[in-house]
Design an enzyme around this catalytic site. Structure first.
Site, PDB file in Angstrom:
ATOM      1  N   GLY A  85       5.249   3.135   8.849  1.00 58.20           N
ATOM      2  CA  GLY A  85       5.410   2.973  10.287  1.00 58.20           C
ATOM      3  C   GLY A  85       6.660   3.629  10.822  1.00 58.20           C
ATOM      4  N   GLY A  89       7.770   3.467  13.981  1.00 58.99           N
ATOM      5  CA  GLY A  89       8.056   2.893  15.302  1.00 58.99           C
ATOM      6  C   GLY A  89       9.549   2.673  15.434  1.00 58.99           C
ATOM      7  N   PHE A  90       9.926   1.738  16.282  1.00 62.29           N
ATOM      8  CA  PHE A  90      11.359   1.505  16.525  1.00 62.29           C
ATOM      9  C   PHE A  90      12.075   1.095  15.245  1.00 62.29           C
ATOM     10  CE2 PHE A  90       9.843   1.091  20.896  1.00 62.29           C
ATOM     11  CZ  PHE A  90      10.791   1.845  21.551  1.00 62.29           C
ATOM     12  N   GLY A  91      11.450   0.188  14.469  1.00 61.61           N
ATOM     13  CA  GLY A  91      12.086  -0.298  13.249  1.00 61.61           C
ATOM     14  C   GLY A  91      12.187   0.795  12.200  1.00 61.61           C
ATOM     15  N   VAL A 136      -2.268   3.669   6.027  1.00 58.79           N
ATOM     16  CA  VAL A 136      -2.110   2.850   4.822  1.00 58.79           C
ATOM     17  C   VAL A 136      -3.185   1.772   4.802  1.00 58.79           C
ATOM     18  CG1 VAL A 136      -0.576   1.282   3.588  1.00 58.79           C
ATOM     19  CG2 VAL A 136       0.342   3.320   4.687  1.00 58.79           C
ATOM     20  N   GLU A 182       4.311  -4.431  34.912  1.00 55.56           N
ATOM     21  CA  GLU A 182       4.658  -3.032  35.161  1.00 55.56           C
ATOM     22  C   GLU A 182       3.419  -2.223  35.561  1.00 55.56           C
ATOM     23  OE1 GLU A 182       8.670  -3.051  32.419  1.00 55.56           O
ATOM     24  OE2 GLU A 182       6.924  -2.081  31.589  1.00 55.56           O
ATOM     25  N   ASP A 198       8.145  -5.995  14.745  1.00 55.69           N
ATOM     26  CA  ASP A 198       7.067  -6.887  15.215  1.00 55.69           C
ATOM     27  C   ASP A 198       6.294  -7.555  14.082  1.00 55.69           C
ATOM     28  OD1 ASP A 198       7.618  -6.265  17.804  1.00 55.69           O
ATOM     29  OD2 ASP A 198       5.710  -5.267  18.242  1.00 55.69           O
ATOM     30  N   ALA A 248      11.584  -4.242  21.269  1.00 57.43           N
ATOM     31  CA  ALA A 248      12.173  -3.144  20.496  1.00 57.43           C
ATOM     32  C   ALA A 248      13.480  -3.519  19.785  1.00 57.43           C
ATOM     33  CB  ALA A 248      12.394  -1.945  21.427  1.00 57.43           C
ATOM     34  N   GLN A 249      14.334  -4.298  20.433  1.00 63.19           N
ATOM     35  CA  GLN A 249      15.668  -4.537  19.871  1.00 63.19           C
ATOM     36  C   GLN A 249      15.682  -5.188  18.479  1.00 63.19           C
ATOM     37  OE1 GLN A 249      18.828  -3.647  20.202  1.00 63.19           O
ATOM     38  NE2 GLN A 249      18.129  -2.191  21.730  1.00 63.19           N
TER      39      GLN A 249
HETATM   40  C1  LIG Z   1       2.701  -1.333  26.520  1.00 62.83           C
HETATM   41  C2  LIG Z   1       3.915  -1.878  25.830  1.00 62.83           C
HETATM   42  C3  LIG Z   1       5.083  -2.037  26.555  1.00 62.83           C
HETATM   43  C4  LIG Z   1       6.228  -2.535  25.934  1.00 62.83           C
HETATM   44  N1  LIG Z   1       7.370  -2.660  26.671  1.00 62.83           N
HETATM   45  C5  LIG Z   1       8.508  -3.042  26.053  1.00 62.83           C
HETATM   46  C6  LIG Z   1       9.741  -3.086  26.762  1.00 62.83           C
HETATM   47  O1  LIG Z   1       9.790  -2.785  27.966  1.00 62.83           O
HETATM   48  N2  LIG Z   1      10.853  -3.433  26.080  1.00 62.83           N
HETATM   49  C7  LIG Z   1      10.822  -3.753  24.745  1.00 62.83           C
HETATM   50  O2  LIG Z   1      11.872  -4.034  24.161  1.00 62.83           O
HETATM   51  N3  LIG Z   1       9.678  -3.760  24.061  1.00 62.83           N
HETATM   52  C8  LIG Z   1       8.511  -3.408  24.673  1.00 62.83           C
HETATM   53  N4  LIG Z   1       7.343  -3.385  23.971  1.00 62.83           N
HETATM   54  C9  LIG Z   1       7.338  -3.858  22.593  1.00 62.83           C
HETATM   55  C10 LIG Z   1       7.921  -2.833  21.645  1.00 62.83           C
HETATM   56  O3  LIG Z   1       7.333  -1.569  21.872  1.00 62.83           O
HETATM   57  C11 LIG Z   1       7.672  -3.302  20.211  1.00 62.83           C
HETATM   58  O4  LIG Z   1       8.296  -4.545  20.047  1.00 62.83           O
HETATM   59  C12 LIG Z   1       8.247  -2.294  19.213  1.00 62.83           C
HETATM   60  O5  LIG Z   1       7.549  -1.078  19.320  1.00 62.83           O
HETATM   61  C13 LIG Z   1       8.160  -2.848  17.802  1.00 62.83           C
HETATM   62  O6  LIG Z   1       8.637  -1.882  16.923  1.00 62.83           O
HETATM   63  P1  LIG Z   1       8.056  -1.761  15.447  1.00 62.83           P
HETATM   64  O7  LIG Z   1       8.877  -0.727  14.757  1.00 62.83           O
HETATM   65  O8  LIG Z   1       7.967  -3.112  14.850  1.00 62.83           O
HETATM   66  O9  LIG Z   1       6.563  -1.264  15.635  1.00 62.83           O
HETATM   67  P2  LIG Z   1       5.956  -0.045  16.455  1.00 62.83           P
HETATM   68  O10 LIG Z   1       6.967   0.578  17.330  1.00 62.83           O
HETATM   69  O11 LIG Z   1       4.709  -0.558  17.071  1.00 62.83           O
HETATM   70  O12 LIG Z   1       5.586   1.010  15.320  1.00 62.83           O
HETATM   71  C14 LIG Z   1       4.622   0.766  14.356  1.00 62.83           C
HETATM   72  C15 LIG Z   1       4.216   2.086  13.736  1.00 62.83           C
HETATM   73  O13 LIG Z   1       3.433   1.806  12.576  1.00 62.83           O
HETATM   74  C16 LIG Z   1       2.335   2.688  12.522  1.00 62.83           C
HETATM   75  N5  LIG Z   1       1.286   2.015  11.749  1.00 62.83           N
HETATM   76  C17 LIG Z   1       0.727   0.819  11.991  1.00 62.83           C
HETATM   77  N6  LIG Z   1      -0.163   0.501  11.032  1.00 62.83           N
HETATM   78  C18 LIG Z   1      -0.180   1.529  10.163  1.00 62.83           C
HETATM   79  C19 LIG Z   1      -0.903   1.804   8.976  1.00 62.83           C
HETATM   80  N7  LIG Z   1      -1.780   0.926   8.450  1.00 62.83           N
HETATM   81  N8  LIG Z   1      -0.683   2.979   8.349  1.00 62.83           N
HETATM   82  C20 LIG Z   1       0.200   3.873   8.844  1.00 62.83           C
HETATM   83  N9  LIG Z   1       0.917   3.663   9.967  1.00 62.83           N
HETATM   84  C21 LIG Z   1       0.734   2.507  10.621  1.00 62.83           C
HETATM   85  C22 LIG Z   1       1.972   2.912  13.984  1.00 62.83           C
HETATM   86  O14 LIG Z   1       1.261   4.128  14.130  1.00 62.83           O
HETATM   87  C23 LIG Z   1       3.351   2.937  14.646  1.00 62.83           C
HETATM   88  O15 LIG Z   1       3.870   4.235  14.723  1.00 62.83           O
HETATM   89  C24 LIG Z   1       6.184  -2.889  24.574  1.00 62.83           C
HETATM   90  C25 LIG Z   1       5.003  -2.718  23.852  1.00 62.83           C
HETATM   91  C26 LIG Z   1       3.880  -2.219  24.467  1.00 62.83           C
HETATM   92  C27 LIG Z   1       2.605  -2.027  23.697  1.00 62.83           C
END
Ligand SMILES: Cc1cc2nc3c(=O)[nH]c(=O)nc-3n(C[C@H](O)[C@H](O)[C@H](O)COP(=O)(O)OP(=O)(O)OC[C@H]3O[C@@H](n4cnc5c(N)ncnc54)[C@H](O)[C@@H]3O)c2cc1C
Length: 431
Positions: free
Chosen positions: A15, A17-19, A83, A174, A306, A323-324
């Site tokens: 993943g 994402g932010f983390g 995955v 939003e 998350d 995100a934080q």
């Molecule tokens: C529409 C929307 C608006 C939001 N607005 C806000 C906001 O204003 N402020 C805020 O702080 N937070 C906001 N959030 C929440 C924030 O985006 C999440 O809390 C944050 O992205 C979590 O980060 P993460 O690294 O845990 O996961 P994510 O950023 O979701 O990243 C997960 C990654 O894992 C990958 N992945 C998942 N499963 C698999 C797999 N099986 N195999 C390979 N890759 C995989 C995905 O493709 C993705 O790139 C919002 C979320 C959404 C959906």
């Protein structure tokens, strides 16, 4: 997967994402081989997805190539892979493109949309968790406006011009605010054959306030701003079904014919199959982790963001899924991985809450920072600054800043293209 075998311990991160991105950035120039896996080849800045859906930004302003994030780390490899399964006994990950072994595994897969078992919603609603889904929604909104200009049946026209959003969290607020701004600023110029008064935006929320996680003051302000924009808010109301283009609710007198029903009422962890019983909290689909982000029952498997459920006295339901916590856990885990290979004891993670914010529309946003709460134009500028700051990539920041300045001056939305029709094709893309 064509990853060279080296003497360095291998950290596999699922993943970007932010983390995942926070972790990989902090592992740069550290003695690890990093393998980053993601089913997409770009990082998505989810907080601005709603701007893509409502024609404010093009998708390439809020997405960033993962390979570019890794370019300065000679020991990092990216593979675009979905995955499918983790075999913890063999320290092996199974993906749709092959297998890879790990010394340390970090699950940073985020969340997916939660329909709470409501099949009719899952089958028929639209939602927004990824860039393709945001583009689907943009197409759907614009296709509905196009069709409304020629619809002769008044009932059909009503359904085309009714926009119904379930869930008044930040995404629902939003989105409804942004659609209301489209009605106010774009429709009168672009669609002179549609009467803006015929467009209705309904926001449905099961609780008794909008933005439930925010302070009472911000929640009240957000409701006021939405009402000023003409959004019709239905509190204490639950969606029961969406079939035949009708949203039915727990209030028998309240149902809505609509071609656009947007589900933003919840998320659940995007877990991967394979770990032992006890690792996963079934209700939320998140991994139970300790204060070091180690998944229950494992020393070398970690979960961040998350997908991680870290329960503490201060956060009995885990950290907010924003995100934080993901960014901070990624940075903290980088330090702990280094401590591990240096045979030092791990340090516990402590979340620093920097505050919460949501925007409703032009000059309208709400911000909670500890005991300080404010709304209005200043909050809106703070919201814009923070989002620009956290966008990945200098180019993205410049393009987004330019777009927002242009929209502010011209009351316009730049990205009103139906590049890939949604209705005709019914392209459903998974989270
Ligand atoms: C529409 C929307 C608006 C939001 N607005 C806000 C906001 O204003 N402020 C805020 O702080 N937070 C906001 N959030 C929440 C924030 O985006 C999440 O809390 C944050 O992205 C979590 O980060 P993460 O690294 O845990 O996961 P994510 O950023 O979701 O990243 C997960 C990654 O894992 C990958 N992945 C998942 N499963 C698999 C797999 N099986 N195999 C390979 N890759 C995989 C995905 O493709 C993705 O790139 C919002 C979320 C959404 C959906």
């Amino acid at each position: 997967m064509n990853i060279p075998i080296t003497d360095l311990p291998r950290v596999v991160i699922i993943g970007a994402g932010f983390g995942g991105v926070s972790l990989v950035n902090d592992l740069e120039k550290k003695p690890f081989q990093v393998v980053m896996l993601d089913k997409r080849n770009y990082h998505t800045f989810q907080p601005l997805l709603y701007q893509v859906s409502t024609s404010g930004l093009e998708p390439d302003s809020i997405a960033y190539p993962i390979r570019k994030i890794l370019k300065n780390n000679k020991n990092a490899y990216f593979r675009m892979a979905d995955v499918e399964h983790i075999d913890s006994d063999k320290q092996l990950i199974h993906t749709n493109i092959g297998e890879v072994t790990y010394d340390y595994l970090v699950i940073a897969t985020g969340s997916r949309t939660n329909f709470f078992g409501n099949k009719s919603v899952e089958d028929n609603a639209i939602w927004m968790k990824t860039v393709p889904q945001a583009l689907n929604l943009r197409s759907l909104i614009l296709e509905n406006f196009e069709e409304a200009t020629i619809a002769e049946d008044p009932e059909r026209k009503k359904a085309l011009l009714n926009f119904v959003i379930a869930g008044a969290g930040p995404t629902g607020v939003e989105l409804s605010g942004a659609i209301a701004e489209l009605r106010k600023n774009v429709i009168p110029k672009d669609y002179q054959d549609i009467d803006p008064e015929e467009i209705h935006i309904h926001l449905i929320e099961g609780m008794d306030k909008v933005l439930p996680p925010m302070s009472a003051k911000s929640s009240k302000n957000a409701k006021k701003y939405l009402e000023e924009l003409g959004v019709e808010i239905h509190l204490n109301t639950f969606v029961e079904s969406y079939e035949d283009h009708i949203v039915r609710t727990s209030n028998k007198d309240l149902s809505f014919p609509t071609e656009t029903f947007i589900w933003s009422a919840g998320v659940t962890g995007a877990s991967v199959e394979g770990l032992k019983n006890g690792a996963l909290m079934k209700k939320s689909n998140q991994y139970n982790v300790n204060v070091f982000n180690q998944v229950e029952g494992y020393e070398t498997i970690f979960a961040i963001g998350d997908i991680a459920l870290m329960v503490s006295a201060e956060y009995p339901k885990g950290h907010p899924m924003v995100a934080q916590p993901a960014i901070q856990q990624g940075a903290h885990l980088a330090k702990n991985l280094l401590r591990t290979i240096n045979k030092q004891s791990l340090t516990p993670f402590e979340y620093f809450d920097k505050g919460t914010m949501a925007t409703v529309g032009r000059n309208k946003a709400v911000v909670d920072i500890g005991k300080i709460q404010f709304g209005g134009a200043f909050a809106w500028f703070v919201w814009m600054f923070v989002h620009l700051w956290f966008l990945v990539g200098f180019r993205n920041r410049i393009v987004t800043f330019f777009n927002w300045t242009y929209s502010y001056i011209n009351y316009d939305r730049a990205a009103r293209l139906i590049v890939r029709p949604f209705k005709a094709e019914k392209i459903r893309s998974p989270d």
